[in-house]
Design a protein around this motif. Structure first.
Motif, short mmCIF file in Angstrom:
data_model
loop_
_atom_site.label_atom_id
_atom_site.label_comp_id
_atom_site.label_asym_id
_atom_site.label_seq_id
_atom_site.Cartn_x
_atom_site.Cartn_y
_atom_site.Cartn_z
N TYR A 1 -1.99 -8.29 6.10
CA TYR A 1 -0.86 -8.62 5.61
C TYR A 1 -0.30 -10.01 5.63
N GLU A 2 -0.79 -10.84 6.61
CA GLU A 2 -0.48 -12.15 6.82
C GLU A 2 -1.49 -13.27 6.12
N ASP A 3 -2.85 -12.65 6.09
CA ASP A 3 -3.91 -13.71 5.91
C ASP A 3 -4.05 -13.58 4.34
N PHE A 4 -3.71 -12.23 3.88
CA PHE A 4 -3.82 -12.03 2.27
C PHE A 4 -2.54 -11.70 1.70
N LYS A 5 -1.60 -12.44 1.98
CA LYS A 5 -0.36 -11.88 1.51
C LYS A 5 -0.19 -12.06 -0.12
N THR A 6 -0.92 -13.16 -0.51
CA THR A 6 -0.85 -13.49 -1.86
C THR A 6 -1.74 -12.34 -2.83
N TYR A 7 -2.90 -12.06 -2.17
CA TYR A 7 -3.85 -11.44 -2.93
C TYR A 7 -3.89 -9.70 -2.45
N GLY A 8 -3.14 -9.56 -1.41
CA GLY A 8 -3.43 -8.20 -0.90
C GLY A 8 -3.30 -7.02 -1.85
N LYS A 9 -2.29 -6.94 -2.79
CA LYS A 9 -2.00 -5.95 -3.64
C LYS A 9 -3.35 -6.07 -4.68
N PHE A 10 -3.98 -7.09 -5.08
CA PHE A 10 -5.03 -7.23 -5.94
C PHE A 10 -6.31 -6.85 -5.26
N ILE A 11 -6.30 -7.13 -3.92
CA ILE A 11 -7.58 -6.65 -3.23
C ILE A 11 -7.65 -5.04 -3.06
N LEU A 12 -6.47 -4.47 -2.62
CA LEU A 12 -6.44 -3.10 -2.63
C LEU A 12 -6.29 -2.28 -3.87
N GLY A 13 -5.87 -2.96 -4.87
CA GLY A 13 -5.85 -2.35 -6.15
C GLY A 13 -7.27 -2.24 -6.93
N LYS A 14 -7.87 -3.39 -6.55
CA LYS A 14 -9.46 -3.31 -7.21
C LYS A 14 -10.10 -2.33 -6.38
N ILE A 15 -10.03 -2.07 -4.87
CA ILE A 15 -10.54 -1.17 -4.18
C ILE A 15 -10.44 0.02 -4.83
N LYS B 1 -11.75 5.18 -10.29
CA LYS B 1 -12.24 5.18 -11.64
C LYS B 1 -11.03 5.11 -12.50
N VAL B 2 -10.10 4.47 -12.05
CA VAL B 2 -8.88 4.47 -12.90
C VAL B 2 -8.04 2.84 -12.65
N PRO B 3 -7.54 2.42 -13.98
CA PRO B 3 -6.98 1.12 -13.46
C PRO B 3 -5.93 1.28 -12.67
N VAL B 4 -5.43 0.02 -12.17
CA VAL B 4 -4.38 -0.01 -11.17
C VAL B 4 -3.63 -1.36 -11.92
N ASP B 5 -2.30 -1.33 -12.05
CA ASP B 5 -1.38 -2.37 -12.59
C ASP B 5 -0.88 -3.08 -11.17
N PHE B 6 -1.61 -3.88 -10.46
CA PHE B 6 -1.26 -4.26 -9.15
C PHE B 6 0.09 -5.35 -9.50
N ARG B 7 0.30 -5.81 -10.65
CA ARG B 7 1.19 -6.74 -10.96
C ARG B 7 2.72 -5.95 -11.02
N ASN B 8 2.61 -4.58 -10.99
CA ASN B 8 3.60 -3.85 -11.19
C ASN B 8 4.61 -3.94 -9.82
N ALA B 9 5.66 -4.43 -9.84
CA ALA B 9 6.62 -4.29 -8.60
C ALA B 9 6.74 -3.03 -7.84
N LYS B 10 6.75 -2.27 -8.67
CA LYS B 10 6.96 -0.64 -8.23
C LYS B 10 5.66 -0.21 -7.12
N ILE B 11 4.46 -0.70 -7.37
CA ILE B 11 3.47 -0.43 -6.58
C ILE B 11 3.48 -1.69 -5.47
N THR B 12 3.39 -0.74 -4.07
CA THR B 12 3.44 -1.55 -2.91
C THR B 12 2.39 -1.07 -1.94
N ILE B 13 2.35 -1.94 -0.98
CA ILE B 13 1.30 -1.36 0.33
C ILE B 13 1.85 -0.71 1.03
N ALA B 14 1.40 0.34 1.54
CA ALA B 14 2.05 1.36 2.50
C ALA B 14 1.42 1.23 3.70
N HIS B 15 1.99 1.40 4.61
CA HIS B 15 1.44 1.54 6.00
C HIS B 15 0.97 2.92 6.29
#
Length: 90
Positions: free
Chosen positions: A23-37, A43-57
């Protein structure tokens, strides 16, 4: 001039992500990385730029004494990274 870029393999990525405070080291790209995983696994696209998609603990952000006792030393080492998710994803 042609630039050659070598992408890291799975083992190299796993090593970096297991020691990083995600959450600290990859703050800028965290959603992108997790979205790609997620895209790779589901096997479905993820719109990681969507503000409604967040990283959950997957654990409470504030741990009570029972959680702290149960996790012990592991908690201090892994609380800020995504190593558990990596074991599932890779």
């Amino acid at each position: 001039m042609f630039y050659k870029m070598r992408l890291p393999n799975d083992d190299e990525m796993r090593q970096v992500l297991m020691i990083s405070k995600f959450y600290e080291d990859f703050k800028t790209y965290g959603k992108f990385i997790l979205g790609k995983i997620e895209e790779h696994n589901a096997k479905v696209p993820v719109d990681f730029r969507n503000a409604k998609i967040t990283i959950a603990h997957i654990m409470p952000q504030t741990l009570n004494d029972e959680w702290k006792t149960m996790l012990g030393k592991i908690m201090k080492k892994y609380i800020k990274n995504i190593c558990i998710i990596l074991e599932i994803s890779f």
